[in-house]
Design a protein around this motif. Structure first.
Motif, mmCIF file in Angstrom:
data_model
loop_
_atom_site.group_PDB
_atom_site.id
_atom_site.type_symbol
_atom_site.label_atom_id
_atom_site.label_comp_id
_atom_site.label_asym_id
_atom_site.label_seq_id
_atom_site.Cartn_x
_atom_site.Cartn_y
_atom_site.Cartn_z
ATOM 1 N N ILE A 25 1.019 -1.126 -0.107
ATOM 2 C CA ILE A 25 0.040 0.211 -0.047
ATOM 3 C C ILE A 25 0.657 1.292 -0.080
ATOM 4 O O ILE A 25 0.672 2.218 -0.909
ATOM 5 C CB ILE A 25 -0.918 0.032 1.242
ATOM 6 N N VAL A 26 2.004 1.113 0.819
ATOM 7 C CA VAL A 26 2.822 2.445 0.834
ATOM 8 C C VAL A 26 3.765 2.426 -0.444
ATOM 9 O O VAL A 26 3.731 3.815 -0.914
ATOM 10 C CB VAL A 26 3.676 2.393 2.000
ATOM 11 N N LEU A 27 3.984 1.543 -1.012
ATOM 12 C CA LEU A 27 4.733 1.289 -2.410
ATOM 13 C C LEU A 27 3.858 1.988 -3.345
ATOM 14 O O LEU A 27 4.079 3.111 -4.273
ATOM 15 C CB LEU A 27 5.212 0.124 -2.870
ATOM 16 N N PHE A 28 2.337 1.678 -3.262
ATOM 17 C CA PHE A 28 1.365 2.244 -4.273
ATOM 18 C C PHE A 28 1.257 3.719 -4.171
ATOM 19 O O PHE A 28 1.076 4.449 -5.245
ATOM 20 C CB PHE A 28 0.072 1.414 -4.233
ATOM 21 N N LEU A 29 0.999 3.986 -2.921
ATOM 22 C CA LEU A 29 0.919 5.553 -2.609
ATOM 23 C C LEU A 29 2.099 6.298 -3.128
ATOM 24 O O LEU A 29 1.944 7.468 -3.347
ATOM 25 C CB LEU A 29 0.667 5.750 -1.155
ATOM 26 N N GLU A 30 3.352 5.818 -2.809
ATOM 27 C CA GLU A 30 4.421 6.573 -3.368
ATOM 28 C C GLU A 30 4.412 6.546 -5.047
ATOM 29 O O GLU A 30 5.041 7.584 -5.434
ATOM 30 C CB GLU A 30 5.898 5.595 -2.803
ATOM 31 N N VAL A 31 4.010 5.658 -5.678
ATOM 32 C CA VAL A 31 3.958 5.742 -7.022
ATOM 33 C C VAL A 31 2.872 6.898 -7.471
ATOM 34 O O VAL A 31 3.343 7.587 -8.467
ATOM 35 C CB VAL A 31 3.607 4.239 -7.735
ATOM 36 N N LEU A 32 1.795 6.490 -6.757
ATOM 37 C CA LEU A 32 0.635 7.782 -7.298
ATOM 38 C C LEU A 32 1.257 9.118 -6.556
ATOM 39 O O LEU A 32 1.007 10.048 -7.445
ATOM 40 C CB LEU A 32 -0.563 7.494 -6.330
ATOM 41 N N ASN A 33 2.004 9.378 -5.743
ATOM 42 C CA ASN A 33 2.674 10.498 -5.410
ATOM 43 C C ASN A 33 3.718 11.227 -6.622
ATOM 44 O O ASN A 33 3.765 12.345 -6.988
ATOM 45 C CB ASN A 33 3.207 10.468 -3.931
ATOM 46 N N ARG A 34 4.465 10.155 -7.021
ATOM 47 C CA ARG A 34 5.567 10.433 -8.018
ATOM 48 C C ARG A 34 4.797 11.001 -9.188
ATOM 49 O O ARG A 34 5.285 12.114 -9.863
ATOM 50 C CB ARG A 34 6.442 9.447 -8.481
ATOM 51 N N ILE A 35 3.566 10.181 -9.676
ATOM 52 C CA ILE A 35 2.988 10.543 -10.720
ATOM 53 C C ILE A 35 2.464 12.015 -10.742
ATOM 54 O O ILE A 35 2.598 12.997 -11.554
ATOM 55 C CB ILE A 35 1.818 9.651 -11.071
ATOM 56 N N GLU A 36 1.865 12.389 -9.534
ATOM 57 C CA GLU A 36 1.167 13.513 -9.141
ATOM 58 C C GLU A 36 2.343 14.620 -9.360
ATOM 59 O O GLU A 36 2.188 15.825 -9.687
ATOM 60 C CB GLU A 36 0.492 13.671 -7.972
ATOM 61 N N LEU A 37 3.489 14.226 -8.550
ATOM 62 C CA LEU A 37 4.625 15.504 -8.670
ATOM 63 C C LEU A 37 5.194 15.680 -9.938
ATOM 64 O O LEU A 37 5.428 16.559 -10.454
ATOM 65 C CB LEU A 37 5.715 14.920 -7.584
ATOM 66 N N ASN A 38 5.031 14.722 -10.964
ATOM 67 C CA ASN A 38 5.543 14.770 -12.275
ATOM 68 C C ASN A 38 4.814 15.681 -13.031
ATOM 69 O O ASN A 38 5.064 16.521 -13.878
ATOM 70 C CB ASN A 38 5.719 13.430 -13.260
ATOM 71 N N ARG A 39 3.305 15.588 -12.678
ATOM 72 C CA ARG A 39 2.110 16.441 -13.552
ATOM 73 C C ARG A 39 2.372 17.841 -13.003
ATOM 74 O O ARG A 39 2.370 18.623 -13.939
ATOM 75 C CB ARG A 39 0.889 15.786 -13.067
ATOM 76 N N VAL A 40 2.719 18.207 -11.758
ATOM 77 C CA VAL A 40 2.889 19.446 -11.102
ATOM 78 C C VAL A 40 3.866 20.042 -11.699
ATOM 79 O O VAL A 40 4.081 21.301 -12.076
ATOM 80 C CB VAL A 40 2.881 19.317 -9.514
ATOM 81 N N GLU A 41 5.011 19.250 -11.925
ATOM 82 C CA GLU A 41 6.316 19.784 -12.456
ATOM 83 C C GLU A 41 6.282 20.147 -13.941
ATOM 84 O O GLU A 41 6.683 21.285 -14.339
ATOM 85 C CB GLU A 41 7.606 18.899 -12.283
ATOM 86 N N LYS A 42 5.283 19.285 -14.625
ATOM 87 C CA LYS A 42 5.144 19.713 -15.898
ATOM 88 C C LYS A 42 4.239 21.248 -16.220
ATOM 89 O O LYS A 42 4.625 22.005 -17.097
ATOM 90 C CB LYS A 42 4.553 18.440 -16.773
#
Length: 163
Positions: A25-42
């Protein structure tokens, strides 16, 4: 301590599975967090594209532009109020009547013209055309009423302008 060992031996498998599920669950949340962070950076890069300023300088620049635009709008509104007040005094209502004032004249060459502003102030201008002479005169109008007697044609022109 013995109690803890015995609990772990007895329920160790369940504890390990629970820890593994929590880890996934923590790993899945970390992946979602990275995806959202990439979206915000773009989005941030797109916002800052072509600017060598930081975000604070960019916001301050936009704020200054908005302030100057608001100032210009206020100036335009003041100018518009001035134009509107002057426009109220301009001729806005016109009535015209052509007629034959004298029997010896062959056509409707005489006229009465009412020229009024928004407050129904203005003039009635009359031109009488005859064979031997031509006369033009004006009568002031205030609030749609003349201080002078009006002819039937002048009243007709005034009524047209008031309508």
């Amino acid at each position: 301590m013995e109690l803890l060992k015995s609990l772990f031996q007895e329920y160790g498998f369940i504890i390990n599975i629970t820890i593994l599920v929590l880890l996934l669950i923590v790993l899945f949340l970390e992946v979602l967090n990275r995806i959202e962070l990439n979206r915000v950076e773009k989005r941030y890069r797109k916002l800052m594209k072509g600017n060598n300023k930081n975000l604070e300088e960019l916001i301050m620049s936009y704020t200054e532009n908005i302030d100057s635009a608001v100032e210009k709008v206020n100036q335009i509104n003041e100018s518009l109020k001035d134009v509107d007040s002057r426009l109220k005094k301009c001729i806005q209502k016109v009535g015209i009547v052509r007629y034959r004032a004298f029997d010896d004249v062959g056509s409707d060459l005489s006229f009465s013209v009412a020229l009024l502003d928004e407050n129904n102030d203005g003039i009635v201008l009359t031109g009488l055309f005859g064979r031997s002479e031509c006369t033009t005169f004006a009568k002031p109008i205030e609030n749609g009423i003349s201080k002078y007697d009006l002819s039937d044609e002048e009243k007709q022109a005034l009524d047209q302008a008031l309508r």
